[in-house]
Design a protein around this motif. Structure first.
Motif, short mmCIF file in Angstrom:
data_model
loop_
_atom_site.label_atom_id
_atom_site.label_comp_id
_atom_site.label_asym_id
_atom_site.label_seq_id
_atom_site.Cartn_x
_atom_site.Cartn_y
_atom_site.Cartn_z
N GLU A 51 0.83 -1.21 0.00
CA GLU A 51 0.00 0.00 0.00
C GLU A 51 0.86 1.26 0.00
O GLU A 51 0.59 2.21 -0.73
CB GLU A 51 -0.92 -0.02 1.22
CG GLU A 51 -1.94 1.08 1.22
CD GLU A 51 -2.92 0.95 2.37
OE1 GLU A 51 -3.63 1.94 2.63
OE2 GLU A 51 -2.99 -0.12 3.00
N SER A 118 -12.53 2.13 -1.18
CA SER A 118 -11.21 1.62 -1.53
C SER A 118 -10.32 2.76 -1.99
O SER A 118 -10.79 3.79 -2.46
CB SER A 118 -11.31 0.60 -2.67
OG SER A 118 -12.14 -0.46 -2.31
N TYR A 148 -6.84 -1.72 -2.31
CA TYR A 148 -6.76 -1.75 -0.85
C TYR A 148 -7.97 -1.03 -0.28
O TYR A 148 -8.32 0.06 -0.73
CB TYR A 148 -5.49 -1.05 -0.36
CG TYR A 148 -4.23 -1.85 -0.57
CD1 TYR A 148 -3.96 -2.96 0.20
CD2 TYR A 148 -3.31 -1.49 -1.54
CE1 TYR A 148 -2.80 -3.70 0.02
CE2 TYR A 148 -2.15 -2.21 -1.75
CZ TYR A 148 -1.91 -3.32 -0.95
OH TYR A 148 -0.77 -4.05 -1.15
#
Length: 155
Positions: A51, A118, A148
Motif C-alpha cells: 500500500e 477503496s 486496498y
C-alpha cells in the motif's frame, strides 16, 4: 568370385545398417539443455505492490466506494477496462489541485472492487491516445497496485 561379390554386398549392407542404427546423442537436445537462469525464474508469480509503495508511485490517490466498470475491450486485442468514479475524496495529488467528479480512468487489469470504500491509485495515462481523446481520460490505474480498502480510523 561369387563369394567375393556376396561378401562385398553383405559388408556394404552391414556397414549401411550399422551407420543407420547408431544413435547420435547430439541430435536430441532435450537431454543436453542447460538452464542458465533456473535460480532466477519464478513462474506464475506476479509482483504486487504494498500500500505504501503504491501510494508513493501514484500521481493521484482517491478514496471512493462509488466506482463502476463502464466499458472493456476484453476479447478484442489487448485488454483494458474503463471505470467511472462518480464521487470520492482526494488523498494525494501531484498534478491537479481540483478533481471534478465524475472522472473516468483506464486500467489494464480488471479490478476486484468491493462495496467498501477503496483506495484508487492513479498515474498519468501512458499510451491509449485515441481512447484518451475520445473519452477525455487523463489517468490510469498504477499497474502493479492491488485494490486496498480504506481503513477506518478509530477515535
Amino acid at each position: 568370385m561369387n563369394v567375393k561379390i556376396r561378401l562385398k554386398y553383405f559388408l556394404t549392407v552391414f556397414f549401411v545398417a550399422f551407420l543407420c542404427s547408431c544413435e547420435k546423442k547430439y541430435q536430441r537436445p532435450d537431454e543436453y539443455n542447460v538452464d542458465l537462469f533456473k535460480d532466477e525464474r519464478q513462474e506464475n508469480t506476479a509482483y504486487v505492490m504494498s500500500e505504501a509503495e503504491a501510494y508513493d508511485k501514484s500521481d493521484m490517490v482517491l478514496s471512493s466506494s462509488d466506482i463502476k466498470l463502464i466499458d472493456s475491450s476484453s476479447g478484442r486485442g489487448k485488454s483494458f477496462f474503463i471505470y467511472k468514479i462518480t464521487s470520492g475524496s482526494v488523498r494525494k495529488t501531484t498534478r491537479d489541485s481540483v478533481v471534478a467528479f465524475p472522472i473516468e480512468i483506464l486500467s489494464t487489469q480488471k479490478l476486484k472492487l468491493k462495496q467498501d470504500s477503496s483506495y484508487i491509485f492513479l498515474e498519468k495515462l501512458k499510451g491509449f491516445r485515441f481512447i484518451a481523446e475520445e473519452k477525455k481520460i487523463k489517468y490510469q490505474w498504477v499497474s502493479a497496485a492491488p485494490v486496498y480498502p480504506v481503513k477506518k480510523e478509530s477515535k
